[in-house]
Motif scaffolding. Structure first.
Motif, PDB file in Angstrom:
ATOM      1  N   ARG A 143       0.845  -1.190   0.000  1.00 16.58           N
ATOM      2  CA  ARG A 143       0.000   0.000   0.000  1.00 16.58           C
ATOM      3  C   ARG A 143       0.884   1.245   0.000  1.00 16.58           C
ATOM      4  O   ARG A 143       1.886   1.314   0.698  1.00 16.58           O
ATOM      5  CB  ARG A 143      -0.896  -0.025   1.234  1.00 16.58           C
ATOM      6  CG  ARG A 143      -1.826   1.150   1.380  1.00 16.58           C
ATOM      7  CD  ARG A 143      -2.684   0.983   2.620  1.00 16.58           C
ATOM      8  NE  ARG A 143      -3.747   0.016   2.415  1.00 16.58           N
ATOM      9  CZ  ARG A 143      -4.441  -0.552   3.407  1.00 16.58           C
ATOM     10  NH1 ARG A 143      -4.145  -0.268   4.660  1.00 16.58           N
ATOM     11  NH2 ARG A 143      -5.403  -1.395   3.151  1.00 16.58           N
ATOM     12  N   GLU A 144       0.483   2.227  -0.778  1.00 16.32           N
ATOM     13  CA  GLU A 144       1.268   3.462  -0.953  1.00 16.32           C
ATOM     14  C   GLU A 144       0.407   4.674  -0.629  1.00 16.32           C
ATOM     15  O   GLU A 144      -0.666   4.838  -1.211  1.00 16.32           O
ATOM     16  CB  GLU A 144       1.768   3.539  -2.405  1.00 16.32           C
ATOM     17  CG  GLU A 144       2.489   4.823  -2.740  1.00 16.32           C
ATOM     18  CD  GLU A 144       2.762   4.971  -4.238  1.00 16.32           C
ATOM     19  OE1 GLU A 144       3.578   5.840  -4.584  1.00 16.32           O
ATOM     20  OE2 GLU A 144       2.146   4.252  -5.047  1.00 16.32           O
ATOM     21  N   GLY A 145       0.875   5.506   0.254  1.00 19.84           N
ATOM     22  CA  GLY A 145       0.210   6.772   0.510  1.00 19.84           C
ATOM     23  C   GLY A 145       0.571   7.743  -0.581  1.00 19.84           C
ATOM     24  O   GLY A 145       1.748   7.935  -0.876  1.00 19.84           O
ATOM     25  N   ILE A 146      -0.414   8.368  -1.217  1.00 22.40           N
ATOM     26  CA  ILE A 146      -0.122   9.223  -2.353  1.00 22.40           C
ATOM     27  C   ILE A 146      -0.503  10.681  -2.141  1.00 22.40           C
ATOM     28  O   ILE A 146       0.081  11.561  -2.776  1.00 22.40           O
ATOM     29  CB  ILE A 146      -0.771   8.690  -3.644  1.00 22.40           C
ATOM     30  CG1 ILE A 146      -2.289   8.553  -3.470  1.00 22.40           C
ATOM     31  CG2 ILE A 146      -0.136   7.376  -4.070  1.00 22.40           C
ATOM     32  CD1 ILE A 146      -3.024   8.246  -4.754  1.00 22.40           C
ATOM     33  N   SER A 147      -1.461  10.951  -1.280  1.00 23.36           N
ATOM     34  CA  SER A 147      -1.853  12.337  -1.072  1.00 23.36           C
ATOM     35  C   SER A 147      -2.576  12.471   0.255  1.00 23.36           C
ATOM     36  O   SER A 147      -3.194  11.521   0.734  1.00 23.36           O
ATOM     37  CB  SER A 147      -2.754  12.810  -2.218  1.00 23.36           C
ATOM     38  OG  SER A 147      -3.026  14.188  -2.102  1.00 23.36           O
ATOM     39  N   ASP A 186      -7.239  10.007   9.612  1.00 27.07           N
ATOM     40  CA  ASP A 186      -6.137   9.850  10.555  1.00 27.07           C
ATOM     41  C   ASP A 186      -6.648   9.464  11.931  1.00 27.07           C
ATOM     42  O   ASP A 186      -7.738   9.847  12.348  1.00 27.07           O
ATOM     43  CB  ASP A 186      -5.267  11.113  10.594  1.00 27.07           C
ATOM     44  CG  ASP A 186      -5.672  12.126  11.632  1.00 27.07           C
ATOM     45  OD1 ASP A 186      -6.226  13.154  11.243  1.00 27.07           O
ATOM     46  OD2 ASP A 186      -5.418  11.890  12.834  1.00 27.07           O
ATOM     47  N   LEU A 187      -5.871   8.673  12.629  1.00 24.92           N
ATOM     48  CA  LEU A 187      -6.262   8.123  13.928  1.00 24.92           C
ATOM     49  C   LEU A 187      -5.656   8.900  15.093  1.00 24.92           C
ATOM     50  O   LEU A 187      -5.968   8.607  16.255  1.00 24.92           O
ATOM     51  CB  LEU A 187      -5.806   6.660  14.026  1.00 24.92           C
ATOM     52  CG  LEU A 187      -6.402   5.719  12.986  1.00 24.92           C
ATOM     53  CD1 LEU A 187      -5.762   4.340  13.104  1.00 24.92           C
ATOM     54  CD2 LEU A 187      -7.910   5.625  13.129  1.00 24.92           C
ATOM     55  N   SER A 206       7.315   8.455   5.428  1.00 26.72           N
ATOM     56  CA  SER A 206       7.738   7.177   6.008  1.00 26.72           C
ATOM     57  C   SER A 206       7.257   5.971   5.223  1.00 26.72           C
ATOM     58  O   SER A 206       7.810   4.881   5.352  1.00 26.72           O
ATOM     59  CB  SER A 206       7.223   7.062   7.441  1.00 26.72           C
ATOM     60  OG  SER A 206       5.810   6.959   7.449  1.00 26.72           O
ATOM     61  N   GLY A 207       6.208   6.141   4.448  1.00 30.50           N
ATOM     62  CA  GLY A 207       5.622   4.992   3.782  1.00 30.50           C
ATOM     63  C   GLY A 207       4.703   4.193   4.682  1.00 30.50           C
ATOM     64  O   GLY A 207       4.136   3.186   4.268  1.00 30.50           O
ATOM     65  N   ARG A 208       4.564   4.625   5.922  1.00 29.16           N
ATOM     66  CA  ARG A 208       3.644   3.944   6.827  1.00 29.16           C
ATOM     67  C   ARG A 208       2.220   4.367   6.541  1.00 29.16           C
ATOM     68  O   ARG A 208       1.970   5.448   6.025  1.00 29.16           O
ATOM     69  CB  ARG A 208       4.001   4.294   8.279  1.00 29.16           C
ATOM     70  CG  ARG A 208       5.352   3.795   8.716  1.00 29.16           C
ATOM     71  CD  ARG A 208       5.656   4.230  10.134  1.00 29.16           C
ATOM     72  NE  ARG A 208       4.667   3.735  11.099  1.00 29.16           N
ATOM     73  CZ  ARG A 208       4.763   3.922  12.403  1.00 29.16           C
ATOM     74  NH1 ARG A 208       5.793   4.597  12.901  1.00 29.16           N
ATOM     75  NH2 ARG A 208       3.842   3.451  13.230  1.00 29.16           N
ATOM     76  N   TRP A 209       1.293   3.483   6.878  1.00 32.38           N
ATOM     77  CA  TRP A 209      -0.111   3.815   6.704  1.00 32.38           C
ATOM     78  C   TRP A 209      -0.906   3.566   7.974  1.00 32.38           C
ATOM     79  O   TRP A 209      -2.120   3.748   7.993  1.00 32.38           O
ATOM     80  CB  TRP A 209      -0.705   3.017   5.543  1.00 32.38           C
ATOM     81  CG  TRP A 209      -0.396   1.553   5.570  1.00 32.38           C
ATOM     82  CD1 TRP A 209       0.628   0.914   4.923  1.00 32.38           C
ATOM     83  CD2 TRP A 209      -1.108   0.538   6.284  1.00 32.38           C
ATOM     84  NE1 TRP A 209       0.594  -0.419   5.190  1.00 32.38           N
ATOM     85  CE2 TRP A 209      -0.463  -0.688   6.016  1.00 32.38           C
ATOM     86  CE3 TRP A 209      -2.227   0.549   7.115  1.00 32.38           C
ATOM     87  CZ2 TRP A 209      -0.899  -1.875   6.566  1.00 32.38           C
ATOM     88  CZ3 TRP A 209      -2.674  -0.643   7.649  1.00 32.38           C
ATOM     89  CH2 TRP A 209      -1.997  -1.841   7.370  1.00 32.38           C
ATOM     90  N   ASP A 210      -0.233   3.154   9.045  1.00 36.70           N
ATOM     91  CA  ASP A 210      -0.954   2.773  10.255  1.00 36.70           C
ATOM     92  C   ASP A 210      -1.387   3.951  11.118  1.00 36.70           C
ATOM     93  O   ASP A 210      -2.014   3.739  12.160  1.00 36.70           O
ATOM     94  CB  ASP A 210      -0.137   1.772  11.067  1.00 36.70           C
ATOM     95  CG  ASP A 210       1.272   2.250  11.349  1.00 36.70           C
ATOM     96  OD1 ASP A 210       1.829   1.850  12.382  1.00 36.70           O
ATOM     97  OD2 ASP A 210       1.819   3.021  10.542  1.00 36.70           O
TER      98      ASP A 210
END
Length: 131
Positions: free
Chosen positions: A44-48, A98-99, A112-116
């Motif tokens: 999975r990639e965050g893009i925007s 966002d959490l 970071s490439g993180r999505w958590d």
């Protein structure tokens, strides 16, 4: 809390699409919203991302200059306008909230490439770009 992405489809290289993410259960200006994508066999990639208070926008290098994120607080919708699409943009696109209610979450996530730090994932929408 719900997020629902829509607007995907089949488009030719160089074409455009606009994705929508309709949210419910919270105010858009209380939480940052990010678009992610996942291509077959890839992470999975965050893009925007659009930040919660001032609506500052952020983009991954892979889409910068081609994609535009925006939001309509009245319609409770976040948009992703995609232009100059390439075959490598083919993926399932999802939006998430966002959490952590942190003003730096967009920067942190895209760098970071993180999505958590994001959650409440809704069903994604498939974008297919033909060559």
């Amino acid at each position: 809390v719900q997020l629902q992405a829509s607007g995907g489809g089949l488009v030719q290289t160089g074409g455009s699409l606009r994705l929508s993410c309709v949210v419910s259960g919270f105010r858009l200006d209380d939480f940052s919203i990010a678009w992610f994508r996942q291509a077959p066999g890839k992470a999975r990639e965050g893009i925007s991302c659009i930040s919660r208070r001032d609506g500052t926008t952020y983009y991954a290098e892979s889409v910068k200059g081609r994609f535009t994120i925006s939001r309509d607080n009245v319609k409770n919708t976040v948009y992703l306008q995609m232009a100059s699409l390439k075959p490598e943009d083919t993926a399932v696109y999802s939006c998430a909230k966002d959490l952590v209610a942190d003003d730096d979450v967009c920067v942190t996530t895209l760098a970071s490439g993180r999505w958590d730090f994001f959650g409440s994932w809704g069903q994604g929408t498939l974008v297919t770009v033909s060559s």
